[in-house]
Scaffold this active site. Structure first.
Site, PDB file in Angstrom:
ATOM      1  N   SER A 138      72.141 -29.132  13.543  1.00  0.00           N
ATOM      2  CA  SER A 138      73.027 -28.248  14.862  1.00  0.00           C
ATOM      3  C   SER A 138      72.236 -27.799  15.877  1.00  0.00           C
ATOM      4  O   SER A 138      71.106 -28.813  16.228  1.00  0.00           O
ATOM      5  CB  SER A 138      72.972 -26.727  13.820  1.00  0.00           C
ATOM      6  N   LYS A 139      72.823 -27.173  16.208  1.00  0.00           N
ATOM      7  CA  LYS A 139      72.493 -26.359  17.517  1.00  0.00           C
ATOM      8  C   LYS A 139      70.934 -26.118  17.390  1.00  0.00           C
ATOM      9  O   LYS A 139      69.681 -26.122  18.334  1.00  0.00           O
ATOM     10  CB  LYS A 139      72.890 -25.200  18.505  1.00  0.00           C
ATOM     11  N   ARG A 140      70.808 -25.303  16.213  1.00  0.00           N
ATOM     12  CA  ARG A 140      70.155 -24.359  16.114  1.00  0.00           C
ATOM     13  C   ARG A 140      68.286 -25.303  15.587  1.00  0.00           C
ATOM     14  O   ARG A 140      66.785 -25.276  15.903  1.00  0.00           O
ATOM     15  CB  ARG A 140      69.582 -23.865  14.532  1.00  0.00           C
TER      16      ARG A 140
END
Ligand code: GLU
Length: 505
Positions: A262-264
């Site tokens: 994910s972007k996180r």
């Protein structure tokens, strides 16, 4: 494979920056199209107006331009099958919804969100399907006059796909083989909403794939659950003969392998998950991109190509043209591909090594300028040639090569303690005089002459050379010493030696 012309599409929804997994999907479509002499279509799936993000479409186009992934037709590229932006194809979808209504494959439903919520509370695992639809407010349960009246009144409705229960639905997937699903697990999906007069993803996607003569649907694994519905829609329209073949690509997993990347994860572990830097227009957040982080596009392509596919041997470095030759959907893995960022850096290093010195110098020039250095091109070309094997990113060239452009003003304390001996000042001054008298200052001649001089004097080779390096670089690092003096030239070399003696004496 059938003898049908290969036509594939990359069909993003413009909901923000393009995730690196989407870039891989587009790349695989590109490789497949090129390999089969087919067409690659760029379609924008923007029927969900709530999720539309301004600038996303332009961002996606710019990403592919940077990466060198070329489309044959589509938004901004033109072509015979347009328009390629779904929001411009409303009439087409409406017509197709009407066809399904007429043939009894779809029906109108008036249930409000509140009514649906109430049902979900009342019935465990409620699903709008053959087992429940006759208890709902729709054109199958209400008299025709009432349906017409409700529509005339402007009541909002949706059109739902009428799925026949207990049928085996077969999805032929090139990567996963035969996937069989019982139609009873599927719900009567919403195909169209009167509220915005727009179709949902499922209907628009199928209608467009058919009208655009798409032969293969290559997309991320997250779309696999939609595939049985898509097969049923093709059938409902009577298009089974032109049903595309499916290939659902493996997920990109977090570096530790636990779950989807994910972007996180990128924020947390400090690597980009987007091709270009992205400025979120709503939050104002800036997310880093591969381009701005100093990646060469050819390195990103090579790295991504190997996330979920391999050529069947250990070959790792492949140009995009080689990838076109070697790529094979059948060799894509079913299992998710771990995103190994360190490997990405390694690829970038390899591509920097492969890159022509002049091209590399051109990339380095603006960084030099930003640091206040105006240097002639030929010098920069020589320097990057000497130093490129030491960096993973062009931007790292500055710290690594700085001493070629800026004379040291300070001398590393540790190196000085270790390398600067009592007789070093005297030796260095002698060496400066010797070099000054040297007519041929070429790298080869310097080396020969200095070696002979050290031997003749009976000096300790290591001591002289280490001290010499300290005067030129200010520390103990750097390439072959005469490569350094060769670039600096006689005057600057002498100046550095004599200044060091002044300071270090
Ligand atoms: N619009 C979908 C997406 O954003 C396309 C999925 C597909 O390729 O069918 O990925």
């Amino acid at each position: 494979m059938s003898d049908r012309k290969v036509r594939v599409r990359f069909a993003p929804s413009p909901t923000g920056a393009l995730h690196i997994g989407g870039v891989r999907t587009a790349l695989y479509n590109y490789l497949f199209a090129r390999q089969h002499g087919g067409d690659l279509i760029f379609r924008i799936e923007d029927t969900d107006s709530n999720r539309f993000v301004p600038g996303a479409e332009e961002y996606i186009i710019e990403s592919f331009r940077w990466l060198g992934i070329k489309f044959d037709e589509g938004v901004s590229f033109g072509g015979e099958y347009g328009p390629y932006r779904q929001s411009e194809r409303r009439d087409i979808y409406k017509k197709h919804v009407d066809v399904l209504m007429k043939t009894g494959r779809a029906y109108i439903a008036f249930d409000t969100p509140e009514e649906l919520d109430a049902k979900r509370k009342e019935v465990a695992n409620f699903q709008y399907d053959a087992s429940t639809r006759m208890g709902m407010r729709n054109s199958l349960t209400l008299p025709k006059e009432e349906v017409d009246a409700l529509i005339a009144e402007g009541k909002q409705y949706v059109v739902r796909f009428k799925i026949e229960p207990n049928e085996e639905v077969h999805v032929h997937d090139i990567i996963r083989g035969e996937v069989i699903v019982n139609s009873s697990v599927l719900d009567d999906k919403v195909l169209y909403k009167s509220a915005d007069e727009l179709p949902t993803y499922h209907l628009a996607n199928i209608v467009d794939d058919h009208l655009m003569e798409v032969s293969h649907v290559i997309r991320g694994e997250e779309w696999l659950p939609s595939a049985p519905l898509h097969v049923l829609l093709y059938r409902a329209f009577g298009w089974e003969d032109t049903m595309p073949e499916f290939a659902h690509l493996p997920l990109l997993l977090k570096p530790d392998g636990n779950g989807k990347l994910s972007k996180r994860d990128g924020d947390r572990l400090g690597f980009p998950v987007f091709p270009l830097e992205w400025h979120d227009p709503k939050s104002g957040d800036v997310s880093s991109g591969y381009r701005e982080s100093g990646y060469l596009p050819e390195a990103v392509i090579n790295f991504l190509a190997l996330l979920g596919w391999n050529p069947g041997n250990n070959q790792e470095i492949m140009s995009i043209d080689e990838l076109v030759q070697l790529f094979d959907l059948k060799h894509c893995s079913k299992a998710g591909a771990k995103f190994d960022y360190e490997k990405g850096k390694w690829f970038n290093h390899e591509y920097i090594m492969k890159k022509d010195n002049t091209e590399l110098a051109e990339l380095f020039m603006p960084i030099l300028k930003a640091n206040g250095i105006e240097a002639p091109m030929d010098k920069v070309v020589t320097v990057v040639g000497l130093m490129k094997d030491r960096v993973s990113f062009v931007k790292d060239l500055w710290e690594t090569c700085k001493f070629f452009f800026v004379a040291p003003t300070e001398y590393d304390e540790k190196t000085r303690k270790k390398r600067w001996k009592e007789d070093s000042p005297a030796h260095m001054l002698e060496l400066a005089d010797f070099l000054e008298a040297l007519e041929d200052f070429s790298v080869e001649n310097q080396e020969k002459a200095v070696m002979a001089w050290i031997a003749e004097k009976g000096y300790h080779l290591g001591n002289v050379m280490n001290a010499f390096r300290l005067t030129l670089v200010g520390e103990g690092k750097g390439p072959h010493i005469f490569d350094i003096t060769g670039v600096l030239g006689k005057e600057e070399s002498l100046r550095r030696i004599r200044r060091a003696v002044e300071v270090l004496k």
